[in-house]
Motif scaffolding. Structure first.
Motif, PDB file in Angstrom:
ATOM      1  N   ARG A  23       4.460 -33.883  30.020  1.00 29.28           N
ATOM      2  CA  ARG A  23       4.374 -32.927  31.010  1.00 29.28           C
ATOM      3  C   ARG A  23       5.866 -32.012  30.581  1.00 29.28           C
ATOM      4  O   ARG A  23       5.829 -30.596  30.870  1.00 29.28           O
ATOM      5  N   SER A  24       6.984 -32.759  30.662  1.00 29.91           N
ATOM      6  CA  SER A  24       8.123 -32.034  30.219  1.00 29.91           C
ATOM      7  C   SER A  24       7.963 -31.021  29.207  1.00 29.91           C
ATOM      8  O   SER A  24       8.626 -30.016  29.104  1.00 29.91           O
ATOM      9  N   ARG A  33      -1.614 -35.372  42.371  1.00 31.58           N
ATOM     10  CA  ARG A  33      -0.144 -35.603  43.132  1.00 31.58           C
ATOM     11  C   ARG A  33      -0.132 -36.364  44.446  1.00 31.58           C
ATOM     12  O   ARG A  33      -0.803 -35.967  45.448  1.00 31.58           O
ATOM     13  N   ASP A  74       6.897 -41.642  42.436  1.00 27.74           N
ATOM     14  CA  ASP A  74       7.854 -40.482  42.073  1.00 27.74           C
ATOM     15  C   ASP A  74       7.390 -40.509  40.698  1.00 27.74           C
ATOM     16  O   ASP A  74       7.378 -39.605  40.082  1.00 27.74           O
ATOM     17  N   HIS A  75       7.243 -41.744  39.674  1.00 24.37           N
ATOM     18  CA  HIS A  75       6.975 -41.479  38.278  1.00 24.37           C
ATOM     19  C   HIS A  75       5.767 -40.677  38.174  1.00 24.37           C
ATOM     20  O   HIS A  75       5.745 -40.184  37.068  1.00 24.37           O
ATOM     21  N   ASP A  77       4.111 -38.771  39.898  1.00 26.89           N
ATOM     22  CA  ASP A  77       4.147 -37.341  40.272  1.00 26.89           C
ATOM     23  C   ASP A  77       4.972 -36.419  39.200  1.00 26.89           C
ATOM     24  O   ASP A  77       4.717 -35.341  38.946  1.00 26.89           O
ATOM     25  N   ALA A  78       6.039 -36.988  38.729  1.00 29.57           N
ATOM     26  CA  ALA A  78       6.784 -36.229  37.872  1.00 29.57           C
ATOM     27  C   ALA A  78       6.155 -36.197  36.473  1.00 29.57           C
ATOM     28  O   ALA A  78       6.538 -35.343  35.620  1.00 29.57           O
ATOM     29  N   ASP A 135       2.018 -27.057  41.187  1.00 27.63           N
ATOM     30  CA  ASP A 135       1.856 -28.324  40.700  1.00 27.63           C
ATOM     31  C   ASP A 135       0.746 -28.122  39.366  1.00 27.63           C
ATOM     32  O   ASP A 135       0.190 -29.074  38.698  1.00 27.63           O
TER      33      ASP A 135
END
Length: 250
Positions: free
Chosen positions: A6-7, A109, A136-137, A139-140, A165
């Protein structure tokens, strides 16, 4: 290679993957070893069941190959079980408008409050992560790709791209050309693709494209597409075997 898928998508890296249509973990393992950036398990056009996805997801983790899935159906209840297996995200076919895209994001999400929450599956290290850390992990890192492959969707590009999103709008050129009633390839199809690229650039959303041949990648990359799915495991095998026989027979 730095960062999760994703990043890397959001950073605008050039990313190359393939569809996987054969329901065995070995294909995932092989494609991971050759260095693909990701792969999409094609449940839309291949007979791949949840138990087979489980083994393929495990294989992907063993070689560090991020896996996504796409499959048929207008509903989104298939998404969460696959993310629970540890897939990196989903590619959802035939997203027509903002409402459809929002429904996909709701299924992915946790922050939207509609996805069932349990860290007990593989994605939560079988309960090894706390609920807040797991939420959190996921969703990130979870990737949301929506496929633009219908003529009617072209009138809703800005609305779809405006959803925070959404990570990527993926162009399905075969279905899009069929929906438009134009050739594949054709100038009309290229114009539609460029229209999608423009909407992505305007909103800062990455654009992906299916290509049958890697030779098509440089030209489309120059126009702003950053993620490519090139062929499939079966197509790669068929091409290699065809070349082998042509060489052997002179």
């Amino acid at each position: 290679m730095t960062g999760d898928l994703r990043s890397r998508i959001r950073a605008g890296e050039l990313l190359i993957g393939s569809f996987i249509k054969t329901p065995v973990p070995h294909m995932v393992e092989i494609l991971g070893h050759v260095g693909l950036d990701f792969a999409v398990i094609d449940q839309e056009h291949a007979p791949i069941e949840l138990s087979q996805m489980d083994m393929m997801a495990m294989a992907g983790r063993s070689v560090g190959l991020p896996l996504l899935s796409r499959r048929w159906g207008a509903q989104t209840d298939w998404i969460a079980p696959l993310l629970d297996l540890g897939l990196a995200g989903v590619m959802v076919p035939h997203v027509l408008d903002r409402a459809g895209a929002e429904q996909v994001c709701d299924a992915v999400r946790f922050s939207r409050g509609k996805r069932g929450l349990s860290p007990s599956p593989r994605a939560g290290n079988y309960g090894g992560m706390s609920i807040p850390a797991y939420r959190d992990h996921c969703d990130a890192g979870s990737v949301v790709m929506v496929q633009i492959e219908d003529e009617s969707a072209l009138d809703h590009l800005d609305d779809i791209a405006a959803i925070a999103d959404i990570d990527l709008m993926f162009i399905g050129p075969a279905d899009l050309s069929q929906s438009m009633g134009v050739g594949f390839p054709s100038a009309e199809l290229d114009q539609a693709i460029e229209r999608i690229i423009a909407a992505g650039k305007k909103a800062g959303v990455a654009i992906g494209l299916f290509v049958g041949d890697a030779a098509q990648i440089p030209a489309w990359h120059a126009k702003g597409i950053t993620l490519f799915v090139c062929g499939s495991d079966q197509a790669l095998l068929r091409k290699s075997a065809t070349q082998l026989m042509a060489t052997a027979r002179g």
